[in-house]
Design an enzyme around this catalytic site. Structure first.
Site, PDB file in Angstrom:
ATOM      1  N   HIS A   1    -100.935-108.630  -9.444  1.00 15.94           N
ATOM      2  CA  HIS A   1    -100.502-108.345 -10.809  1.00 15.94           C
ATOM      3  C   HIS A   1    -101.620-107.718 -11.641  1.00 15.94           C
ATOM      4  O   HIS A   1    -101.382-106.814 -12.434  1.00 15.94           O
ATOM      5  CB  HIS A   1     -99.991-109.642 -11.440  1.00 15.94           C
ATOM      6  CG  HIS A   1     -99.710-109.528 -12.907  1.00 15.94           C
ATOM      7  ND1 HIS A   1    -100.483-110.165 -13.861  1.00 15.94           N
ATOM      8  CD2 HIS A   1     -98.761-108.852 -13.590  1.00 15.94           C
ATOM      9  CE1 HIS A   1    -100.002-109.884 -15.063  1.00 15.94           C
ATOM     10  NE2 HIS A   1     -98.964-109.087 -14.940  1.00 15.94           N
TER      11      HIS A   1
ATOM     12  N   GLU B   1    -101.763-104.199 -10.838  1.00 21.61           N
ATOM     13  CA  GLU B   1    -100.673-103.485 -11.532  1.00 21.61           C
ATOM     14  C   GLU B   1    -101.138-103.055 -12.940  1.00 21.61           C
ATOM     15  O   GLU B   1    -100.925-101.915 -13.354  1.00 21.61           O
ATOM     16  CB  GLU B   1     -99.432-104.381 -11.621  1.00 21.61           C
ATOM     17  CG  GLU B   1     -98.264-103.759 -12.368  1.00 21.61           C
ATOM     18  CD  GLU B   1     -97.685-104.711 -13.401  1.00 21.61           C
ATOM     19  OE1 GLU B   1     -97.843-104.429 -14.609  1.00 21.61           O
ATOM     20  OE2 GLU B   1     -97.073-105.741 -13.023  1.00 21.61           O
TER      21      GLU B   1
END
Lengths: 463, 451
Positions: free
Chosen positions: A74, A77
């Site tokens: 994440h 990301e």
């Protein structure tokens, strides 16, 4: 409906929408193409508006993380917006915005996805930027130092200050001993605090490759043109040898597990997770379809069994629901959840939930209930086609977890054939104590002398 | 690369404008009429998908509550579907589910209503529309259902009351709107919900769910003739009004700035800054819409996000918006941050706002904002749901039927000077409410307006 159930129903909604058959106007055919470097492109024309939704899905998520660096998928990301040699930090979103578009990204246990919604004429911009950051991401320590703080704020906001999120996080950590689904997608706070820019670089270099990605485009586009455009922008990126994916299979559960989560809250809650199979072979499997029907019969509408018996006639619960996450790379769960009304206990609600399962095990379900669940599924399939974004998300999701994007058609057929006996059989086989983990939210008063605020001085002027 | 893109974009933005002007007419021929019942109807036919969206809205949101019976509006709307015309709540839920129909609807300070999504074949559509008309025409508000729903609502309110995001919003609305009904919590409070009776709901329904103030929005796979019949079927049996709308009082502006800090053990401080903003019919609407995009509405590319998140890593989400309503709705700036950073975050937000109010946007910022909003126009109307939402909005607030056709032109007209002067008219940094929930101790600071 409480947030935990709403959260769980994100998965549920998708399952429901899968089901159903194409009514009336047939959807346009999906076209598929694979580049020499292994990048797959899936295009679904939808000519209702001059719009194109582009998504790049990487088959990597929190399930691929190692101990000590949970959350790295994440965080990466977030870092994907922090620039390449050609596109400085922040410029990606500026270019999309200036083209009238909207962009963002999402990370899950099984995948990481990036999307842009644009006028169809802007598809080249989207491909150019996505291809660039697939291969040329610059991971600078300065940008990382700021962004990791943003992610920690995100964790505080999403999880730490939300009792139901904490309950779910701790439930998963207790329900699984070995499989990485036990870790939260956002990562444990200690891991975030100790994460380095090198960790994100390693993860990027290992997993971000054309042969580990799928490009999905839904909109007013011509598949052959999209394939040619993809070849032009992504064709030059080299394929990579991907790390081996270890199965990390969860060992059999050897008996019921209980846990209690004490956090500041007003209402208690019980959240129950049964280990159940996921859909692996859509042609051969039948149990996941029966579990999907079971979920719908328990809580698919306001008169379904759990809201009807626990909330309405039984009046013991503020809310009650069921949710089955049948699609994904890791182990599957069937969740039951309930929040007691004031004066009733979580124990009573838990007994109520168990009683409803036992009724189905003993008596099966009615033809009316099955018919209703199937009718809802058929309608949902049509409604889903109103959103290009949703259609793109469905295709990418199924493909990244290893299922065919054409699954919805098959799903319909399979769902229509589910019988009362099959629903009864999966309930009897899987919703048993030895496969169960139960989490109780035990509400605590707010600490530190905090209390509900008094009316503001500013509001008293005219009293 | 960047230069090449810019040139390309300008060209495409212009092309998009042209093509939109044509397309808007082609794809959005909104039809409007008055049903014999007196209801206003807006309709767009679309045969692409075999489905239909129908909503019926009334000026019956939480702003029509009284202080003593706050929550009556929400409870009235909530109970419509829980027993009507001889059908019990579970029978209603089952019948909708049997045809795959989904009943939802909106509820906000101004509006209350129901929204039905159904397949459009005559059998299923007929069943769903018939059910909806019975719910609207003959709700029963069963006493035992009301008692149960009160218990549930009170439980939910108590749960919410502990949360910092609820606390910050409650205080903010109380301090910004004071005596105005926009200060009322939309779902009511524990004490007022506890007081609600069946008679309260019946009275609220009779007074506010009246045919000549109903707005029916229909989008999807039916003919004009079918739409006319549907609208009349849904509204013919509604209570008749006296023809007099219930006007909302005027929102008074703030006389000074007030900062309220509230103790709470959460890991983050939740911050809201704001004041009364504009009404839905304000002539500055488009100017402020564009201006706010630059300040805090444009997601990753806004000034607030740039200062708070990109430069300093202080928050996951930071934003600003105007919420234009029937009466003056709020202007809001918000974010959450680790509690020991709250002071720093507040200074950054305030400095960003002051700078923007003093100097306005740059020409380059305005150009980028227009590119996004104009170029993004197709995405505002790319699904039945979005178009249906616009029908409801245009109908309820009496916006021009050409609202969507004119949208791009209205955005394009906005100037840097226009934004600066519109913000000066509507946002005064010396008359703002600030609420911070998530601190070690309570504190209130009042600062009289400088001017």
């Amino acid at each position: 409906m409480n947030p935990a159930i709403r959260f769980l129903q994100a998965a549920l909604t998708v399952c429901l929408l899968l089901a159903g058959h194409a009514a009336a106007a047939a959807p346009q055919a999906v076209a598929e193409h694979e580049l020499a470097n292994g990048l797959r492109i899936i295009v679904k024309p939808d000519r209702r508006a001059p719009v194109a939704v582009t998504m790049v899905w990487y088959r990597v998520g929190s399930v691929d993380e190692q101990n000590g660096t949970t959350g790295v998928a994440h965080v990466l990301e977030h870092m994907m917006f922090k620039g390449t040699k050609a596109v400085p930090p922040g410029e990606f979103s500026k270019l999309i915005a200036a083209a009238g578009g909207r962009d963002n990204a999402f990370t899950s246990r099984d995948y990481t996805g990036y999307f842009q919604t644009l006028h169809k004429s802007e598809l080249p911009l989207s491909f150019r930027l996505e291809a660039d950051r697939m291969a040329n991401l610059v991971l600078s320590p300065g940008e990382f130092a700021k962004e990791i703080k943003v992610v920690m704020e995100e964790r505080r906001w999403r999880t730490d200050d939300r009792p139901q999120s904490v309950l779910y996080e701790r439930l998963m950590a207790a329900a699984l001993a070995a499989h990485p689904y036990r870790n939260p997608v956002i990562g444990w706070m200690s891991d975030l605090e100790n994460l380095t820019v090198e960790d994100t670089r390693t993860f990027y270099e290992q997993w971000y490759a054309p042969n580990n990605a799928i490009v999905v485009v839904v909109g007013d586009v011509v598949p052959a043109e999209v394939f040619a455009l993809a070849e032009r922008h992504f064709g030059g990126i080299a394929r990579k040898a991907l790390p081996p994916r270890k199965p990390q299979d969860e060992p059999p559960q050897l008996g019921i597990r209980h846990l209690t989560v004490k956090v500041p809250a007003e209402l208690p809650q019980v959240l129950m997770a049964y280990r159940v199979p996921k859909l692996r072979n859509p042609d051969e499997d039948w149990e996941p379809y029966a579990l999907d029907m079971l979920e719908s019969i328990l809580s698919g509408n306001d008169a379904a069994r759990l809201p009807q018996t626990l909330v309405k006639t039984g009046r013991m619960a503020v809310s009650a629901g069921a949710s089955y996450d049948g699609i994904g790379r890791g182990p599957g769960f069937f969740f039951l959840s309930g929040t007691p009304v004031g004066g009733r206990s979580v124990g009573e609600v838990e007994q109520g939930l168990r009683r409803e399962i036992r009724r189905i095990v003993d008596e099966g379900v009615t033809a009316d209930e099955l018919g209703r669940a199937k009718a809802q599924a058929i309608a949902s399939q049509v409604y889903q086609r109103d959103s290009m974004f949703f259609q793109a998300r469905m295709i990418g999701w199924l493909e990244t977890v290893g299922l065919p994007h054409r699954l919805p058609d098959l799903f319909v057929e399979k769902l229509q054939n589910v019988t009362s006996e099959q629903v009864q059989a999966v309930a009897r086989k899987y919703l048993v104590d030895d496969q169960l983990t139960v989490a109780y939210l035990d509400p605590q008063p707010l600490e530190g002398g905090a209390r509900k605020p008094a009316p503001p001085a500013g509001a008293r002027h005219g009293d | 690369m960047a230069t090449e893109m810019r040139t390309g974009l300008a060209r495409i933005a212009a092309a998009a404008l042209l093509c939109l002007a044509q397309q808007a007419f082609a794809i959005l021929p909104i039809e409007q009429w008055q049903s014999p019942s007196g209801a206003k109807v807006l309709f767009v036919a679309n045969r692409d998908l075999p489905m239909l969206d129908v909503s019926v809205d009334f000026p019956a949101g939480s702003a029509y509550d009284t202080r003593e019976k706050s929550g009556a509006a929400a409870m009235t709307r909530g109970l419509l579907r829980l027993g009507a015309d001889g059908l019990a709540e579970d029978e209603i839920a089952r019948r909708f589910a049997d045809v795959g129909a989904v009943l939802g609807g909106r509820f906000d300070p101004d509006r209350a209503g129901l929204h039905l999504r159904t397949l459009s074949d005559p059998q299923r559509r007929g069943t769903a529309i018939d059910l909806l008309s019975r719910i609207l025409r003959a709700p029963e508000f069963p006493a035992e259902v009301l008692e149960r729903e009160k218990v549930r609502q009170i439980g939910a309110l108590k749960e919410a009351d502990l949360k910092p995001d609820t606390q910050v919003a409650r205080l903010f609305y109380q301090m910004v709107f004071r005596e105005h009904p926009y200060a009322l919590r939309s779902s009511g409070d524990v004490a007022t919900v506890g007081r609600l009776t069946r008679g309260d709901l019946q009275a609220f329904y009779r007074r506010h769910y009246v045919a000549d103030r109903a707005v029916v929005a229909i989008m999807g796979d039916v003919s004009r003739q079918e739409a006319e019949a549907i609208a009349e079927q849904l509204t013919a049996g509604l209570p008749r009004g006296d023809g007099q709308a219930t006007p909302l009082p005027q929102v008074e502006s703030l006389s000074q700035s007030v900062t309220r800090v509230v103790a709470h053990p959460a890991t983050q401080s939740h911050i809201l800054i704001g004041a009364p903003g504009i009404r839905r019919d304000d002539p500055d609407y488009f100017t402020l819409f564009v201006g706010n995009y630059i300040l805090g509405g444009g997601g990753f590319v806004s000034r607030i996000t740039e200062e708070v998140r990109q430069k300093r890593g202080l928050a996951y989400s930071a934003y600003s918006y105007f919420s234009p309503q029937q009466a003056t709705g709020p202007f809001i700036i918000g974010m959450q941050t680790r509690r020991d950073q709250a002071e720093e975050a507040l200074s950054v937000l305030r400095a960003t706002l002051r700078e923007y109010l003093e100097k306005g946007p740059t020409g380059e910022e305005l150009r980028a904002a227009k590119q996004n909003i104009i170029g993004g126009f197709p995405m505002r109307i790319d699904s039945n749901r979005k178009i249906h939402d616009y029908l409801g909005l245009i109908g309820f607030y009496g916006l021009p039927l050409g609202y969507l056709e004119d949208f791009v032109g209205n955005i394009d007209k906005v100037t840097v000077d226009g934004i600066r002067s519109a913000f000066a008219r509507h946002v005064d940094p010396d008359r703002m409410v600030t609420v911070v929930v998530g601190a070690d101790s309570d504190r209130t600071v009042m600062s009289p307006a400088a001017r």
